[in-house]
Design an enzyme around this catalytic site. Structure first.
Site, PDB file in Angstrom:
ATOM      1  N   ASP A 130     -35.870  -9.432 -80.768  1.00 28.21           N
ATOM      2  CA  ASP A 130     -35.549  -8.756 -79.498  1.00 28.21           C
ATOM      3  C   ASP A 130     -36.127  -9.677 -78.423  1.00 28.21           C
ATOM      4  OD1 ASP A 130     -34.544  -5.999 -78.339  1.00 28.21           O
ATOM      5  OD2 ASP A 130     -36.412  -6.344 -77.293  1.00 28.21           O
ATOM      6  N   LYS A 155     -38.488   0.313 -84.153  1.00 24.99           N
ATOM      7  CA  LYS A 155     -38.701  -0.765 -83.170  1.00 24.99           C
ATOM      8  C   LYS A 155     -40.176  -1.135 -83.215  1.00 24.99           C
ATOM      9  CE  LYS A 155     -36.369  -3.111 -80.074  1.00 24.99           C
ATOM     10  NZ  LYS A 155     -34.948  -3.504 -80.053  1.00 24.99           N
TER      11      LYS A 155
HETATM   12  P1  NDP Z   1     -34.373 -12.838 -74.813  1.00 24.81           P
HETATM   13  O1  NDP Z   1     -35.862 -12.845 -74.886  1.00 24.81           O
HETATM   14  O2  NDP Z   1     -33.602 -13.828 -75.582  1.00 24.81           O
HETATM   15  O3  NDP Z   1     -33.899 -12.918 -73.287  1.00 24.81           O
HETATM   16  C1  NDP Z   1     -34.318 -11.967 -72.355  1.00 24.81           C
HETATM   17  C2  NDP Z   1     -33.817 -12.378 -70.982  1.00 24.81           C
HETATM   18  O4  NDP Z   1     -34.117 -11.341 -70.049  1.00 24.81           O
HETATM   19  C3  NDP Z   1     -34.500 -13.631 -70.451  1.00 24.81           C
HETATM   20  O5  NDP Z   1     -33.608 -14.279 -69.601  1.00 24.81           O
HETATM   21  C4  NDP Z   1     -35.689 -13.035 -69.690  1.00 24.81           C
HETATM   22  O6  NDP Z   1     -36.181 -13.897 -68.674  1.00 24.81           O
HETATM   23  C5  NDP Z   1     -35.058 -11.799 -69.077  1.00 24.81           C
HETATM   24  N1  NDP Z   1     -36.092 -10.773 -68.880  1.00 24.81           N
HETATM   25  C6  NDP Z   1     -36.896 -10.219 -69.820  1.00 24.81           C
HETATM   26  N2  NDP Z   1     -37.714  -9.316 -69.276  1.00 24.81           N
HETATM   27  C7  NDP Z   1     -37.422  -9.318 -67.967  1.00 24.81           C
HETATM   28  C8  NDP Z   1     -37.934  -8.595 -66.866  1.00 24.81           C
HETATM   29  N3  NDP Z   1     -38.918  -7.691 -67.018  1.00 24.81           N
HETATM   30  N4  NDP Z   1     -37.390  -8.844 -65.646  1.00 24.81           N
HETATM   31  C9  NDP Z   1     -36.390  -9.756 -65.485  1.00 24.81           C
HETATM   32  N5  NDP Z   1     -35.867 -10.474 -66.497  1.00 24.81           N
HETATM   33  C10 NDP Z   1     -36.380 -10.251 -67.710  1.00 24.81           C
HETATM   34  O7  NDP Z   1     -33.947 -11.332 -75.223  1.00 24.81           O
HETATM   35  P2  NDP Z   1     -32.533 -10.813 -75.742  1.00 24.81           P
HETATM   36  O8  NDP Z   1     -31.439 -11.543 -75.070  1.00 24.81           O
HETATM   37  O9  NDP Z   1     -32.592 -10.750 -77.210  1.00 24.81           O
HETATM   38  O10 NDP Z   1     -32.567  -9.303 -75.229  1.00 24.81           O
HETATM   39  C11 NDP Z   1     -32.079  -8.906 -73.946  1.00 24.81           C
HETATM   40  C12 NDP Z   1     -31.824  -7.409 -73.944  1.00 24.81           C
HETATM   41  O11 NDP Z   1     -30.840  -7.092 -74.947  1.00 24.81           O
HETATM   42  C13 NDP Z   1     -33.026  -6.515 -74.252  1.00 24.81           C
HETATM   43  O12 NDP Z   1     -32.893  -5.306 -73.545  1.00 24.81           O
HETATM   44  C14 NDP Z   1     -32.864  -6.248 -75.740  1.00 24.81           C
HETATM   45  O13 NDP Z   1     -33.527  -5.063 -76.148  1.00 24.81           O
HETATM   46  C15 NDP Z   1     -31.359  -6.101 -75.828  1.00 24.81           C
HETATM   47  N6  NDP Z   1     -30.781  -6.284 -77.160  1.00 24.81           N
HETATM   48  C16 NDP Z   1     -30.971  -7.448 -77.848  1.00 24.81           C
HETATM   49  C17 NDP Z   1     -30.391  -7.613 -79.086  1.00 24.81           C
HETATM   50  C18 NDP Z   1     -30.459  -8.886 -79.838  1.00 24.81           C
HETATM   51  O14 NDP Z   1     -29.788  -8.989 -80.869  1.00 24.81           O
HETATM   52  N7  NDP Z   1     -31.193  -9.884 -79.408  1.00 24.81           N
HETATM   53  C19 NDP Z   1     -29.655  -6.498 -79.724  1.00 24.81           C
HETATM   54  C20 NDP Z   1     -29.446  -5.348 -78.872  1.00 24.81           C
HETATM   55  C21 NDP Z   1     -30.023  -5.259 -77.655  1.00 24.81           C
HETATM   56  P3  NDP Z   1     -37.450 -14.834 -68.958  1.00 24.81           P
HETATM   57  O15 NDP Z   1     -36.912 -16.015 -69.696  1.00 24.81           O
HETATM   58  O16 NDP Z   1     -37.983 -15.158 -67.610  1.00 24.81           O
HETATM   59  O17 NDP Z   1     -38.411 -14.016 -69.771  1.00 24.81           O
END
Ligand code: NDP
Length: 450
Positions: A164, A124
């Site tokens: 991510d 990571k």
């Molecule tokens: P994105 O950046 O596309 O979206 C993240 C979302 O979560 C946004 O809506 C963001 O809001 C919100 N968010 C992020 N940090 C916070 C916080 N501290 N408090 C509240 N809301 C928050 O990321 P992903 O969708 O790719 O990832 C989401 C999760 O899934 C993570 O835990 C990631 O590790 C996990 N994941 C992702 C994979 C992938 O293929 N993308 C694979 C496996 C796991 P805002 O827009 O305001 O930042």
């Protein structure tokens, strides 16, 4: 060493790293029955070895913003385990990124990748850079500066990063362009690439789709299905968007989405049209979720960043899919979910549920699945992208989706079989951790003390 001694050692070695210690504690406790059955794994100290990154790189990233001011960020890559394949795991760009967060994610990634059945090790990386509020030009400049150093440490047969939080298609494009320029080679060194330059169909959708396929498998085990179920989703990024899409495909009703400022509650549920609005809002216009509530006249709730209880998890529903970030479901949230009769909590994000909350959910008979099992569809499809790059071929949407469905089904069965074998039938947490651990442990044992 006994489990509490290993945990003490982890705490001593990694002070001020609460997320890493939390992830380590969950795994140490749940894999212990496997170590008791295999004392030889204890003497080889396999678990202790997995808890120490093989290599961890930290580097300075210096770049010029649009006003020609010098900006300084910190970049990292944690190469956690290469026992079963090249390091594989995403890059996160978010102000909260630090060694603790990246080590927890890299540690979880070891077991997740093992569960997919595709030979990939765990890694990571990322930076405390915040893409929010930056121009496209600034994001490009940052990505080029970041890759200027990262390129020395990755290679398509050694370490293959992906996206991510904060790293989507735009960032992968800039990172790939920078790598190609530095190394003068066109290889599949990153996954999540665009169609037409080495990407795979369905990679974008894979984590969210895979999550819902997994939940459907859990429900089918109980002769039930997503059809007709009311679903709570948090987040509005990549994982949340495609989880909502698959819920719609399977006849469920997704009623919430969130960002770091607040959440919307649309009791009528998302339709494909509403989802397209959300995708455009978040992926192209990079706006706030409140705009959705203004557009569709539904409820919007602002969230205090230090909230103890999230009212999103207090809405009556059948299924919950946390898809935003770590520790977003607390013990109090778990009590609210149980009180409202939730049947399933399946993790789309990594470690979104605290240890206390997981205990409450499992004790109360909720079908709970850890992210390392239920969100593994993303990295599995990254594995399929790597295979297509190696083979120089390109699979159709239907072919990749069918493979994803099969992989999620297989992970589900693997978790259930391991949980049963180790005396915890139906416990997906124990099943996922033990099955993932044993695969990596066997490889490490075969490869000697290295
Ligand atoms: P994105 O950046 O596309 O979206 C993240 C979302 O979560 C946004 O809506 C963001 O809001 C919100 N968010 C992020 N940090 C916070 C916080 N501290 N408090 C509240 N809301 C928050 O990321 P992903 O969708 O790719 O990832 C989401 C999760 O899934 C993570 O835990 C990631 O590790 C996990 N994941 C992702 C994979 C992938 O293929 N993308 C694979 C496996 C796991 P805002 O827009 O305001 O930042």
């Amino acid at each position: 060493m006994k489990p509490d001694e290993i945990l003490e050692l982890v705490k001593k070695r990694n002070p001020n790293e609460p997320e890493f210690i939390q992830a380590a504690e969950e795994v140490i406790i749940s894999v212990w029955p496997a170590l008791e059955r295999h004392p030889e794994y204890q003497s080889l100290r396999l678990l202790e070895r997995m808890l120490e990154p093989e290599r961890m790189i930290s580097f300075r990233v210096t770049w010029l913003d649009d006003n020609n001011n010098v900006q300084v960020n910190r970049g990292y890559r944690v190469q956690m385990s290469s026992a079963i394949g090249p390091y594989k795991g995403g890059l996160r760009f978010h102000p909260s990124v630090n060694p603790s967060v990246l080590k927890f994610l890299a540690f979880e990634q070891i077991f997740k990748n093992a569960l997919t059945g595709i030979p990939m090790g765990g890694g990571k990386g990322g930076s405390d850079f915040d893409p929010k509020g930056k121009s496209d030009h600034e994001v490009m400049k940052f990505c080029q500066a970041f890759m200027g150093e990262l390129a020395r440490h990755i290679h398509h047969r050694l370490d293959v990063p992906a996206g991510d939080i904060g790293v989507g298609g735009r960032e992968i494009g800039y990172l790939f362009g920078a790598y190609k320029k530095i190394k003068n080679e066109f290889t599949g060194v990153l996954t999540g690439k665009g169609m037409g330059w080495g990407g795979s169909l369905i990679r974008n959708e894979a984590t969210g789709y895979g999550l819902i396929y997994f939940a459907e498998n859990m429900l089918q085990e109980k002769k039930d299905s997503i059809k007709g179920k009311t679903c709570l989703v948090s987040g509005s990024g990549n994982v949340a968007q495609y989880a909502i899409e698959k819920i719609i495909h399977l006849g469920g009703r997704a009623v919430t989405a969130s960002d770091s400022n607040g959440f919307i509650y649309d009791a009528a549920g998302f339709t494909q049209d509403k989802l397209e609005f959300l995708k455009d809002l978040k992926n192209n216009r990079r706006g706030r979720i409140k705009e959705y509530a203004d557009r569709y006249q539904c409820e919007y709730h602002a969230l205090d960043p230090n909230h103890e209880v999230n009212p999103l998890w207090n809405i009556k529903a059948d299924c919950a899919f946390p898809c935003a970030t770590q520790n977003e479901v607390s013990a109090k949230d778990a009590h609210n979910l149980v009180k409202n009769g939730i049947k399933v909590l399946s993790e789309g994000a990594n470690m979104p549920t605290t240890i206390e909350a997981i205990t409450i959910l499992i004790d109360q008979g909720v079908l709970y699945s850890p992210g390392k099992a239920s969100n593994a569809g993303g990295v599995a499809t990254s594995g399929l992208e790597m295979m297509q790059n190696y083979m120089g071929t390109f699979w159709t949407r239907e072919e990749v989706d069918a493979k994803l469905v099969g992989i999620m089904k297989n992970i589900h069965q693997t978790c259930l079989a391991a949980a049963k074998e180790y005396g915890k039938p139906g416990n997906y947490l124990v099943g996922a951790n033990i099955a993932g651990f044993l695969k990596v442990a066997n490889a490490m044992r075969a490869q000697g003390v290295v």
